[in-house]
Design an enzyme around this catalytic site. Structure first.
Site, short mmCIF file in Angstrom:
data_model
loop_
_atom_site.label_atom_id
_atom_site.label_comp_id
_atom_site.label_asym_id
_atom_site.label_seq_id
_atom_site.Cartn_x
_atom_site.Cartn_y
_atom_site.Cartn_z
N LYS A 110 31.10 17.55 -9.57
CA LYS A 110 31.19 19.00 -9.72
C LYS A 110 31.55 19.68 -8.39
CE LYS A 110 29.05 19.21 -14.05
NZ LYS A 110 28.86 17.81 -14.27
C1 LIG Z 1 29.21 17.04 -15.41
C2 LIG Z 1 29.22 15.57 -15.26
C3 LIG Z 1 29.95 14.73 -16.15
C4 LIG Z 1 30.71 15.27 -17.33
O1 LIG Z 1 31.88 15.97 -16.98
P1 LIG Z 1 32.58 16.97 -18.01
O2 LIG Z 1 33.67 17.62 -17.23
O3 LIG Z 1 31.51 17.94 -18.42
O4 LIG Z 1 33.08 16.17 -19.15
C5 LIG Z 1 29.95 13.36 -15.91
N1 LIG Z 1 29.25 12.84 -14.88
C6 LIG Z 1 28.55 13.60 -14.02
C7 LIG Z 1 27.80 12.94 -12.93
C8 LIG Z 1 28.50 14.99 -14.16
O5 LIG Z 1 27.79 15.74 -13.29
#
Ligand SMILES: *Cc1c(COP(=O)(O)O)cnc(C)c1O
Length: 493
Positions: A110
């Site tokens: 993120k």
């Molecule tokens: C948010 C997240 C995901 C999922 O990603 P999306 O874009 O919501 O599909 C996968 N792994 C981690 C560690 C995350 O923080």
């Protein structure tokens, strides 16, 4: 480049307005009117740094930002906050390329988008002449909140308030948030679960009186969630980067197809890969990996989206989700941009919890491959990768690895694969310890981090180093119906 709503009724706007608004007036998501194409050769792109490539790609989408504005946003986002100078390095282990997206401050992917979003928002506000203070409201189940806090920390003209379920996040996640620095950051534990926090935030967004009160005090609410186009576009960059990195390292020929495997929740990360493909990157199958909340696996295999099912709490918690909001943008594209249909599907999802797509769309759905890993398979994947390569992956990445193996077995496809590695194993040490047994279960998460570091001879990432000793700066907790009061107190209104 202009943006329109997937539901067809919102105004057509420039990027800066789409970024500020987050979601269109008709409840739809902003999409670019057409996909910009990559016009330089991959050879040329492979000589660029991550920052240069980010400029090249993002400028195509956000062309109302001038060069200096966009460069400043990129320079402030992708700097030495990232512990690897490549920003998104590829690591060849266990027969696949792991695209490590976790070298930012909060150890999860993120950071890739949330480190630039605050700068894009601030610049966009300036461009459209908004002089109000922007107040970001976020509910988090763990990862998003911390990444947003770090992103907005000390960005002037902004304040951020994060609500998390007081007893619903991991020890490390909680400590990461409650020790957050920055005069403009506020963190509150809710007495309730994630849904309570999320619903509370949604209600506040649509509370007219509350918004008017803020307006009188020269503030406006905005959101940093993953449907904002300002979060999606920066994620396209690392798929282009991984392709040209493979080319640069002579691992592939120019034009050779590469498959990507993405551990998926809200469908944002894998959608970015689809955008990269539409821009002309030779990506093959997009492999969508889910955990036991496998609503997307079922959708990809049947064309029926059905969220009416038991919600499971898993060892890959950032993917525990039953409504993948960003899927709407993908449906829009594979329906031939049929906004009437999208309206109807989203209405059915809201009213009946279920919809089925048209037959011609089911054909187009084959760009995706969907499967899932259960809890035991996830842990087994951590173990397997460790045993073959002495490489530790986190549980989210392990879900992707398990599905990658299932895909290979089923199809015999032996192309090159890139696996999106979305979190550092240091972020989920308890699950890692459950399989690798580095220490006793009675150890705290912090002790486990230390042991993992010693055993693996890996440096503890800066983002959690010394976390246990850091001063706790945010002690406020509240009940669900006290959220407005808490916000008013923070803002002094
Ligand atoms: C948010 C997240 C995901 C999922 O990603 P999306 O874009 O919501 O599909 C996968 N792994 C981690 C560690 C995350 O923080």
């Amino acid at each position: 480049m202009l943006y329109r709503s997937t539901r067809g009724k919102g105004r057509i706007v420039e990027a800066s307005t789409a970024i500020i608004r987050g979601i269109a007036e008709d409840g739809g998501l902003y999409v670019p009117e057409e996909f910009p194409k990559i016009t330089k050769s991959f050879e040329e792109l492979s000589k660029m740094t991550y920052q240069e490539l980010a400029f090249y790609i993002i400028k195509k989408y956000f062309d109302d930002f001038n060069d200096d504005e966009l460069k400043e946003c990129i320079d402030k986002a992708y700097d030495d906050k990232f512990e690897n100078p490549l920003i998104a390095p590829l690591n060849y282990k266990a027969d696949a390329y792991f695209l490590e997206l976790y070298h930012g401050k909060t150890l999860a992917f993120k950071d890739m988008a949330l480190s630039i979003l605050p700068h894009l928002l601030k610049t966009a506000a300036k461009k459209i002449g908004i002089s109000k203070e922007i107040v970001i409201l976020t509910a988090t189940s763990g990862d998003t909140g911390k990444a947003a806090l770090e992103g907005f920390d000390s960005v002037d003209g902004t304040k951020i308030v994060v609500f998390y379920p007081k007893d619903g996040v991991s020890e490390i996640q909680k400590r990461q948030m409650t020790t957050q620095e920055g005069e403009n950051t506020f963190v509150v534990g809710i007495e309730g679960n994630f849904d309570d926090a999320q619903n509370g935030v949604k209600e506040i967004f649509s509370d007219k009186a509350f918004n008017e009160l803020l307006d009188k005090n020269n503030c406006m609410l905005s959101s940093a969630n993953s449907i904002n186009i300002g979060r999606l576009v920066p994620q396209v960059v690392y798929y282009v980067y991984s392709y040209v990195s493979l080319l640069k390292d002579k691992e592939i020929e120019d034009g050779e197809k590469v498959n990507v495997v993405v551990p998926t929740g809200n469908f944002g990360n894998i959608l970015a890969a689809f955008y990269a493909k539409e821009m002309g990157v030779p990506l093959g199958r997009l492999i969508c990996a889910s955990n036991e909340n496998k609503v997307l696996t079922d959708f990809i295999n049947t064309g029926i989206y059905d969220r009416k099912r038991e919600f499971s709490v898993t060892n890959s918690p950032s993917m525990d989700i039953l409504i993948s909001s960003n899927l709407e943008r993908f449906l829009y594209e594979i329906s031939g941009r049929d906004d009437v249909l999208i309206n109807s599907l989203m209405e059915q999802l809201k009213e009946e919890g279920k919809y089925e797509i048209r037959e011609d769309m089911k054909d187009k759905l084959k760009i995706l491959y969907g499967d899932f890993a259960n809890e035991a398979e996830t842990l087994k994947a951590v173990k397997e990768v460790y045993e073959t390569s002495k490489y530790v992956i986190d549980t989210h990445t392990a879900v992707a690895y398990d599905v990658y193996e299932k895909y290979k077995k089923e199809t015999g496809d032996n192309s090159t694969f890139v696996i999106a590695s979305t979190a550092s194993p240091f972020k989920f040490p308890r699950s890692i310890n459950e399989v690798l047994r580095f220490t006793d279960d009675s150890a705290s998460d912090f002790e486990m981090v230390q042991v993992l570091s010693n055993k693996m001879d890996l440096k503890i990432p800066k983002g959690i180093e010394g976390l246990e000793e850091k001063e706790i700066r945010h002690k406020v907790t509240c009940k669900k119906d006290e959220m407005r009061e808490v916000i008013k107190n923070f803002l002094g209104v």
